[in-house]
Design a protein around this motif. Structure first.
Motif, PDB file in Angstrom:
ATOM      1  N   LEU A   4     -10.761  40.487 -29.891  1.00  0.00           N
ATOM      2  CA  LEU A   4     -11.805  41.083 -30.716  1.00  0.00           C
ATOM      3  C   LEU A   4     -11.714  42.613 -30.694  1.00  0.00           C
ATOM      4  O   LEU A   4     -11.827  43.263 -31.741  1.00  0.00           O
ATOM      5  CB  LEU A   4     -13.187  40.624 -30.233  1.00  0.00           C
ATOM      6  CG  LEU A   4     -14.378  41.068 -31.059  1.00  0.00           C
ATOM      7  CD1 LEU A   4     -14.284  40.548 -32.487  1.00  0.00           C
ATOM      8  CD2 LEU A   4     -15.668  40.574 -30.410  1.00  0.00           C
ATOM      9  N   LEU A   5     -11.487  43.180 -29.514  1.00  0.00           N
ATOM     10  CA  LEU A   5     -11.323  44.638 -29.413  1.00  0.00           C
ATOM     11  C   LEU A   5     -10.110  45.113 -30.189  1.00  0.00           C
ATOM     12  O   LEU A   5     -10.170  46.115 -30.900  1.00  0.00           O
ATOM     13  CB  LEU A   5     -11.189  45.059 -27.948  1.00  0.00           C
ATOM     14  CG  LEU A   5     -12.470  45.251 -27.185  1.00  0.00           C
ATOM     15  CD1 LEU A   5     -12.181  45.549 -25.716  1.00  0.00           C
ATOM     16  CD2 LEU A   5     -13.307  46.352 -27.784  1.00  0.00           C
ATOM     17  N   LEU A   6      -8.993  44.400 -30.048  1.00  0.00           N
ATOM     18  CA  LEU A   6      -7.774  44.791 -30.770  1.00  0.00           C
ATOM     19  C   LEU A   6      -7.996  44.770 -32.279  1.00  0.00           C
ATOM     20  O   LEU A   6      -7.544  45.667 -32.990  1.00  0.00           O
ATOM     21  CB  LEU A   6      -6.604  43.884 -30.387  1.00  0.00           C
ATOM     22  CG  LEU A   6      -6.033  44.124 -28.989  1.00  0.00           C
ATOM     23  CD1 LEU A   6      -5.050  43.024 -28.622  1.00  0.00           C
ATOM     24  CD2 LEU A   6      -5.385  45.489 -28.908  1.00  0.00           C
ATOM     25  N   ALA A   7      -8.692  43.777 -32.770  1.00  0.00           N
ATOM     26  CA  ALA A   7      -8.996  43.699 -34.200  1.00  0.00           C
ATOM     27  C   ALA A   7      -9.885  44.862 -34.633  1.00  0.00           C
ATOM     28  O   ALA A   7      -9.660  45.469 -35.686  1.00  0.00           O
ATOM     29  CB  ALA A   7      -9.659  42.368 -34.533  1.00  0.00           C
ATOM     30  N   ALA A  11      -8.844  47.908 -37.249  1.00  0.00           N
ATOM     31  CA  ALA A  11      -9.647  48.240 -38.429  1.00  0.00           C
ATOM     32  C   ALA A  11     -10.005  49.717 -38.430  1.00  0.00           C
ATOM     33  O   ALA A  11      -9.941  50.385 -39.479  1.00  0.00           O
ATOM     34  CB  ALA A  11     -10.912  47.384 -38.464  1.00  0.00           C
ATOM     35  N   LEU A  12     -10.357  50.251 -37.286  1.00  0.00           N
ATOM     36  CA  LEU A  12     -10.704  51.668 -37.201  1.00  0.00           C
ATOM     37  C   LEU A  12      -9.510  52.560 -37.529  1.00  0.00           C
ATOM     38  O   LEU A  12      -9.632  53.518 -38.299  1.00  0.00           O
ATOM     39  CB  LEU A  12     -11.246  51.996 -35.808  1.00  0.00           C
ATOM     40  CG  LEU A  12     -12.654  51.493 -35.509  1.00  0.00           C
ATOM     41  CD1 LEU A  12     -12.947  51.573 -34.015  1.00  0.00           C
ATOM     42  CD2 LEU A  12     -13.679  52.285 -36.304  1.00  0.00           C
ATOM     43  N   THR A  13      -8.357  52.254 -36.942  1.00  0.00           N
ATOM     44  CA  THR A  13      -7.185  53.096 -37.182  1.00  0.00           C
ATOM     45  C   THR A  13      -6.670  52.970 -38.609  1.00  0.00           C
ATOM     46  O   THR A  13      -6.166  53.940 -39.168  1.00  0.00           O
ATOM     47  CB  THR A  13      -6.067  52.809 -36.168  1.00  0.00           C
ATOM     48  OG1 THR A  13      -5.710  51.429 -36.216  1.00  0.00           O
ATOM     49  CG2 THR A  13      -6.496  53.176 -34.756  1.00  0.00           C
ATOM     50  N   ARG A  14      -6.822  51.787 -39.223  1.00  0.00           N
ATOM     51  CA  ARG A  14      -6.445  51.626 -40.635  1.00  0.00           C
ATOM     52  C   ARG A  14      -7.243  52.561 -41.535  1.00  0.00           C
ATOM     53  O   ARG A  14      -6.783  52.992 -42.575  1.00  0.00           O
ATOM     54  CB  ARG A  14      -6.671  50.186 -41.097  1.00  0.00           C
ATOM     55  CG  ARG A  14      -5.474  49.291 -40.987  1.00  0.00           C
ATOM     56  CD  ARG A  14      -5.635  47.994 -41.772  1.00  0.00           C
ATOM     57  NE  ARG A  14      -6.916  47.323 -41.595  1.00  0.00           N
ATOM     58  CZ  ARG A  14      -7.202  46.473 -40.612  1.00  0.00           C
ATOM     59  NH1 ARG A  14      -6.299  46.196 -39.699  1.00  0.00           N
ATOM     60  NH2 ARG A  14      -8.391  45.901 -40.540  1.00  0.00           N
ATOM     61  N   ALA A  30      -0.469  47.325 -24.173  1.00  0.00           N
ATOM     62  CA  ALA A  30       0.732  47.030 -24.962  1.00  0.00           C
ATOM     63  C   ALA A  30       0.538  47.332 -26.441  1.00  0.00           C
ATOM     64  O   ALA A  30       1.502  47.630 -27.145  1.00  0.00           O
ATOM     65  CB  ALA A  30       1.142  45.570 -24.773  1.00  0.00           C
ATOM     66  N   ALA A  31      -0.695  47.285 -26.923  1.00  0.00           N
ATOM     67  CA  ALA A  31      -0.976  47.536 -28.339  1.00  0.00           C
ATOM     68  C   ALA A  31      -1.157  49.020 -28.651  1.00  0.00           C
ATOM     69  O   ALA A  31      -1.278  49.397 -29.817  1.00  0.00           O
ATOM     70  CB  ALA A  31      -2.230  46.775 -28.768  1.00  0.00           C
TER      71      ALA A  31
END
Length: 81
Positions: A4-7, A11-14, A30-31
């Motif tokens: 959920l955090l990665l998603a 979205a924020l960085t996009r 790793a992300a």
């Protein structure tokens, strides 16, 4: 939940935002686009810049305690565990 955090971070960085995260979770590390590894230990034994760069470059840094865990996450087929 890491997924959920990665998603949310994606979205924020996009949308052009910068995300700074202090974390020890290997999936989140790793992300990352860029990591700053401080150490070499915690508390009074830390605070020095040990490694900086992509997760792949930090994983190759022999001075980094984080590298061991990051290598396992980035290359699970090469893990000895």
């Amino acid at each position: 939940d890491a997924a959920l955090l990665l998603a949310a971070f994606a979205a924020l960085t996009r949308h052009g935002h910068t995300v700074v995260c202090v974390e020890h979770h290997s999936d989140l590390m790793a992300a990352a686009d860029h990591m700053i590894d401080l150490g070499p230990g915690g508390g009074k034994h830390g605070g020095l810049l040990v490694a900086s760069g992509t997760p792949e470059s930090v994983a190759q840094n022999v001075q980094s305690n984080t590298a061991t865990f990051l290598k396992e996450r980035l290359n699970p087929q090469n893990s000895t565990s």
